[in-house]
Design a protein around this motif. Sequence first.
Motif, PDB file in Angstrom:
ATOM      1  N   THR A 129      14.707 -14.862  39.776  1.00 35.48           N
ATOM      2  CA  THR A 129      14.478 -13.467  40.109  1.00 35.48           C
ATOM      3  C   THR A 129      15.782 -12.667  40.033  1.00 35.48           C
ATOM      4  N   ILE A 130      16.849 -13.237  40.583  1.00 39.09           N
ATOM      5  CA  ILE A 130      18.151 -12.555  40.560  1.00 39.09           C
ATOM      6  C   ILE A 130      18.643 -12.384  39.132  1.00 39.09           C
ATOM      7  N   LEU A 131      18.530 -13.440  38.320  1.00 40.51           N
ATOM      8  CA  LEU A 131      18.977 -13.353  36.931  1.00 40.51           C
ATOM      9  C   LEU A 131      18.187 -12.297  36.169  1.00 40.51           C
ATOM     10  N   THR A 132      16.885 -12.281  36.337  1.00 37.90           N
ATOM     11  CA  THR A 132      16.051 -11.289  35.657  1.00 37.90           C
ATOM     12  C   THR A 132      16.422  -9.874  36.077  1.00 37.90           C
ATOM     13  N   ILE A 177      22.542  -7.965  44.997  1.00 37.47           N
ATOM     14  CA  ILE A 177      21.656  -9.128  45.073  1.00 37.47           C
ATOM     15  C   ILE A 177      21.148  -9.437  46.479  1.00 37.47           C
ATOM     16  N   GLU A 178      21.720  -8.835  47.493  1.00 33.45           N
ATOM     17  CA  GLU A 178      21.370  -9.172  48.874  1.00 33.45           C
ATOM     18  C   GLU A 178      19.882  -8.985  49.165  1.00 33.45           C
ATOM     19  N   ALA A 238      21.703  -4.653  33.598  1.00 29.20           N
ATOM     20  CA  ALA A 238      22.731  -4.617  32.554  1.00 29.20           C
ATOM     21  C   ALA A 238      22.174  -4.068  31.251  1.00 29.20           C
ATOM     22  N   ASP A 239      20.936  -4.411  30.928  1.00 35.06           N
ATOM     23  CA  ASP A 239      20.327  -3.904  29.705  1.00 35.06           C
ATOM     24  C   ASP A 239      20.089  -2.404  29.808  1.00 35.06           C
TER      25      ASP A 239
END
Length: 146
Positions: free
Chosen positions: A83-86, A19-20, A92-93
């Motif tokens: 943005t991070i969640l997406t 995520i950085e 993961a998907d």
Amino acid sequence: MSNTKSRFRVLTDHQWETIETLLPSSDGRRGRPFRNSRLVVEGIIYRYRTGIPWRDLPREEYGPWQTVWKRHRRYSADGTWDTILTYLLTLADAEGKIDWNVSIDASRCPPCRVRSRTSTQGRCPRFIHIHHQSGFPKELMLLRGP
């Protein structure tokens, strides 16, 4: 940094590296440069994990609570968290870690006994809960129905 076991370290090195690059930097902004972004993000996660008030964040671990709160507010306003969640959901998907099967629970509240001129003429709201297969709620919708 996170190789040591500590209750205050919430991200592994691999998670942080993921995520950085999605976090905004303070380059080109007026004022002081951002503090260590990792400590601030870990402070935000720690605060939500423990449920403590912002003012009770351990200063020795995360710095001033005001800094952590302001950065969280900034990331919420500018869409950084979205943005991070997406990005994480996409990763993961792609790795097959998400099962998109859901169960839907449509519940209805009992009719109101007292009517007024502003009532819904006997109609009740209908709540629809959509849960992921893991049991965590994904969505809650409120519909007007008969």
